[in-house]
Design a protein around this motif. Sequence first.
Motif, PDB file in Angstrom:
ATOM      1  N   ASN A 297       0.809  -1.346  -0.464  1.00 36.75           N
ATOM      2  CA  ASN A 297      -0.408   0.163  -0.107  1.00 36.75           C
ATOM      3  C   ASN A 297       0.607   1.380  -0.166  1.00 36.75           C
ATOM      4  O   ASN A 297       1.980   1.270   0.511  1.00 36.75           O
ATOM      5  CB  ASN A 297      -0.976   0.527   1.072  1.00 36.75           C
ATOM      6  N   MET A 298       0.795   2.011  -0.928  1.00 40.68           N
ATOM      7  CA  MET A 298       2.023   3.124  -0.644  1.00 40.68           C
ATOM      8  C   MET A 298       0.593   4.340  -1.069  1.00 40.68           C
ATOM      9  O   MET A 298      -0.319   4.303  -1.128  1.00 40.68           O
ATOM     10  CB  MET A 298       2.023   3.561  -2.266  1.00 40.68           C
ATOM     11  N   ASN A 299       0.404   5.258   0.449  1.00 40.64           N
ATOM     12  CA  ASN A 299       0.161   6.866   0.272  1.00 40.64           C
ATOM     13  C   ASN A 299       1.165   7.847   0.913  1.00 40.64           C
ATOM     14  O   ASN A 299       2.540   7.779   1.019  1.00 40.64           O
ATOM     15  CB  ASN A 299      -0.025   6.492   2.243  1.00 40.64           C
ATOM     16  N   VAL A 300       1.091   8.737   0.146  1.00 38.17           N
ATOM     17  CA  VAL A 300       1.395   9.798  -0.156  1.00 38.17           C
ATOM     18  C   VAL A 300       1.236  10.800   1.527  1.00 38.17           C
ATOM     19  O   VAL A 300      -0.423  11.410   0.742  1.00 38.17           O
ATOM     20  CB  VAL A 300       1.376  10.409  -1.433  1.00 38.17           C
TER      21      VAL A 300
ATOM     22  N   ASN B  12       1.056  15.417   2.696  1.00 38.76           N
ATOM     23  CA  ASN B  12       1.178  16.370   2.732  1.00 38.76           C
ATOM     24  C   ASN B  12       1.889  16.576   4.469  1.00 38.76           C
ATOM     25  O   ASN B  12       2.168  15.994   5.106  1.00 38.76           O
ATOM     26  CB  ASN B  12       0.874  17.516   2.081  1.00 38.76           C
ATOM     27  N   MET B  13       2.871  17.973   4.636  1.00 38.52           N
ATOM     28  CA  MET B  13       3.101  18.428   5.727  1.00 38.52           C
ATOM     29  C   MET B  13       2.584  18.097   6.869  1.00 38.52           C
ATOM     30  O   MET B  13       2.332  18.035   8.400  1.00 38.52           O
ATOM     31  CB  MET B  13       3.638  19.931   6.199  1.00 38.52           C
ATOM     32  N   LEU B  14       1.174  18.245   6.792  1.00 39.22           N
ATOM     33  CA  LEU B  14      -0.054  18.388   7.981  1.00 39.22           C
ATOM     34  C   LEU B  14      -0.267  16.834   7.904  1.00 39.22           C
ATOM     35  O   LEU B  14      -1.149  16.628   9.270  1.00 39.22           O
ATOM     36  CB  LEU B  14      -0.979  18.959   7.506  1.00 39.22           C
ATOM     37  N   GLY B  15       0.244  16.135   6.918  1.00 38.16           N
ATOM     38  CA  GLY B  15      -0.808  14.869   7.246  1.00 38.16           C
ATOM     39  C   GLY B  15      -1.908  14.248   6.943  1.00 38.16           C
ATOM     40  O   GLY B  15      -2.375  13.326   7.321  1.00 38.16           O
ATOM     41  N   GLN B  16      -2.346  15.127   5.798  1.00 43.34           N
ATOM     42  CA  GLN B  16      -3.132  14.718   5.325  1.00 43.34           C
ATOM     43  C   GLN B  16      -2.765  13.349   3.807  1.00 43.34           C
ATOM     44  O   GLN B  16      -2.422  13.953   3.361  1.00 43.34           O
ATOM     45  CB  GLN B  16      -3.516  16.156   4.976  1.00 43.34           C
ATOM     46  N   GLU B  17      -3.736  12.162   3.931  1.00 42.76           N
ATOM     47  CA  GLU B  17      -3.594  11.885   2.564  1.00 42.76           C
ATOM     48  C   GLU B  17      -3.480  12.425   1.613  1.00 42.76           C
ATOM     49  O   GLU B  17      -5.078  12.724   1.136  1.00 42.76           O
ATOM     50  CB  GLU B  17      -4.254  10.480   3.126  1.00 42.76           C
ATOM     51  N   VAL B  18      -3.340  12.314   0.343  1.00 42.58           N
ATOM     52  CA  VAL B  18      -3.009  13.034  -0.822  1.00 42.58           C
ATOM     53  C   VAL B  18      -3.104  12.329  -1.746  1.00 42.58           C
ATOM     54  O   VAL B  18      -3.391  12.479  -2.707  1.00 42.58           O
ATOM     55  CB  VAL B  18      -2.293  14.461  -1.350  1.00 42.58           C
ATOM     56  N   TYR B  19      -2.133  11.129  -1.444  1.00 37.82           N
ATOM     57  CA  TYR B  19      -2.533   9.963  -2.681  1.00 37.82           C
ATOM     58  C   TYR B  19      -2.182   8.470  -2.234  1.00 37.82           C
ATOM     59  O   TYR B  19      -2.033   8.265  -1.375  1.00 37.82           O
ATOM     60  CB  TYR B  19      -1.888  10.842  -3.934  1.00 37.82           C
ATOM     61  N   THR B  20      -2.738   7.837  -3.254  1.00 30.01           N
ATOM     62  CA  THR B  20      -3.117   6.047  -2.351  1.00 30.01           C
ATOM     63  C   THR B  20      -3.217   5.400  -4.138  1.00 30.01           C
ATOM     64  O   THR B  20      -3.180   5.955  -4.708  1.00 30.01           O
ATOM     65  CB  THR B  20      -4.149   5.478  -1.365  1.00 30.01           C
ATOM     66  N   ASP B  21      -2.095   4.378  -3.181  1.00 34.26           N
ATOM     67  CA  ASP B  21      -2.170   3.652  -4.806  1.00 34.26           C
ATOM     68  C   ASP B  21      -1.526   2.314  -4.296  1.00 34.26           C
ATOM     69  O   ASP B  21      -1.061   1.920  -2.670  1.00 34.26           O
ATOM     70  CB  ASP B  21      -1.141   3.926  -5.799  1.00 34.26           C
ATOM     71  N   ILE B  22      -2.122   0.811  -4.851  1.00 35.16           N
ATOM     72  CA  ILE B  22      -1.540  -0.267  -4.387  1.00 35.16           C
ATOM     73  C   ILE B  22      -0.871  -0.889  -5.212  1.00 35.16           C
ATOM     74  O   ILE B  22      -1.129  -0.804  -6.830  1.00 35.16           O
ATOM     75  CB  ILE B  22      -2.910  -1.640  -4.048  1.00 35.16           C
ATOM     76  N   ILE B  23       0.680  -1.332  -4.967  1.00 35.18           N
ATOM     77  CA  ILE B  23       1.830  -1.458  -6.302  1.00 35.18           C
ATOM     78  C   ILE B  23       1.827  -3.491  -5.241  1.00 35.18           C
ATOM     79  O   ILE B  23       2.169  -3.764  -4.870  1.00 35.18           O
ATOM     80  CB  ILE B  23       2.880  -0.921  -5.740  1.00 35.18           C
ATOM     81  N   ASN B  24       1.615  -3.722  -6.670  1.00 32.77           N
ATOM     82  CA  ASN B  24       2.104  -5.548  -6.729  1.00 32.77           C
ATOM     83  C   ASN B  24       2.998  -6.047  -7.693  1.00 32.77           C
ATOM     84  O   ASN B  24       3.553  -4.888  -8.751  1.00 32.77           O
ATOM     85  CB  ASN B  24       0.895  -6.273  -7.285  1.00 32.77           C
TER      86      ASN B  24
ATOM     87  N   PHE C 131       5.568  13.348   2.485  1.00 29.35           N
ATOM     88  CA  PHE C 131       6.177  11.794   2.200  1.00 29.35           C
ATOM     89  C   PHE C 131       5.070  10.633   2.414  1.00 29.35           C
ATOM     90  O   PHE C 131       3.949  10.425   1.405  1.00 29.35           O
ATOM     91  CB  PHE C 131       5.552  12.308   4.552  1.00 29.35           C
ATOM     92  N   VAL C 132       6.457   9.599   1.583  1.00 31.05           N
ATOM     93  CA  VAL C 132       5.720   8.808   0.568  1.00 31.05           C
ATOM     94  C   VAL C 132       5.852   6.935   2.135  1.00 31.05           C
ATOM     95  O   VAL C 132       7.329   7.004   2.211  1.00 31.05           O
ATOM     96  CB  VAL C 132       6.267   8.492  -0.978  1.00 31.05           C
ATOM     97  N   THR C 133       4.864   6.660   1.927  1.00 34.73           N
ATOM     98  CA  THR C 133       4.254   5.517   3.026  1.00 34.73           C
ATOM     99  C   THR C 133       4.907   4.449   1.836  1.00 34.73           C
ATOM    100  O   THR C 133       3.709   4.584   1.007  1.00 34.73           O
ATOM    101  CB  THR C 133       4.396   5.565   3.910  1.00 34.73           C
ATOM    102  N   LEU C 134       5.057   3.311   1.881  1.00 35.67           N
ATOM    103  CA  LEU C 134       5.364   1.493   0.883  1.00 35.67           C
ATOM    104  C   LEU C 134       5.089   0.668   2.262  1.00 35.67           C
ATOM    105  O   LEU C 134       5.886   1.009   3.062  1.00 35.67           O
ATOM    106  CB  LEU C 134       6.278   1.469   0.309  1.00 35.67           C
TER     107      LEU C 134
ATOM    108  N   LYS D 123       7.602  -1.429   6.682  1.00 34.00           N
ATOM    109  CA  LYS D 123       7.383   0.138   6.270  1.00 34.00           C
ATOM    110  C   LYS D 123       8.273   0.360   6.004  1.00 34.00           C
ATOM    111  O   LYS D 123       9.015   0.623   6.418  1.00 34.00           O
ATOM    112  CB  LYS D 123       6.906   0.310   7.188  1.00 34.00           C
ATOM    113  N   LEU D 124       8.238   1.100   4.621  1.00 34.24           N
ATOM    114  CA  LEU D 124       9.095   1.926   4.350  1.00 34.24           C
ATOM    115  C   LEU D 124       8.523   3.502   4.330  1.00 34.24           C
ATOM    116  O   LEU D 124       7.653   4.201   4.201  1.00 34.24           O
ATOM    117  CB  LEU D 124       9.739   1.523   3.011  1.00 34.24           C
ATOM    118  N   LEU D 125       9.644   4.628   4.882  1.00 36.26           N
ATOM    119  CA  LEU D 125       9.415   5.978   4.656  1.00 36.26           C
ATOM    120  C   LEU D 125      10.108   6.540   4.032  1.00 36.26           C
ATOM    121  O   LEU D 125      11.594   6.594   4.264  1.00 36.26           O
ATOM    122  CB  LEU D 125       9.046   6.484   6.071  1.00 36.26           C
TER     123      LEU D 125
END
Length: 73
Positions: free
Chosen positions: A19-22, A24-36, A56-59, A65-67
Amino acid sequence: PNHGLFTMTISSTEVVTYNMNVRNMLGQEVYTDIINVNGTVVQQMDLTQFEKGVYFVTLENGAEKLLKKVVVQ
């Protein structure tokens, strides 16, 4: 830092779903994706439609978990 175009290379010796999440600095999720991943996957990210700033991009897949921080100018 760049203008919002990023390339991620993800490698795994197993079949993994991330699961990939992006956020912003406020902690708001602005983009998500699922990567196989089965081997190596090159994922293009286009953040050009977002405001300039730090993101911040989180996988994560439950076991890992990678940030990473990215800067859009």
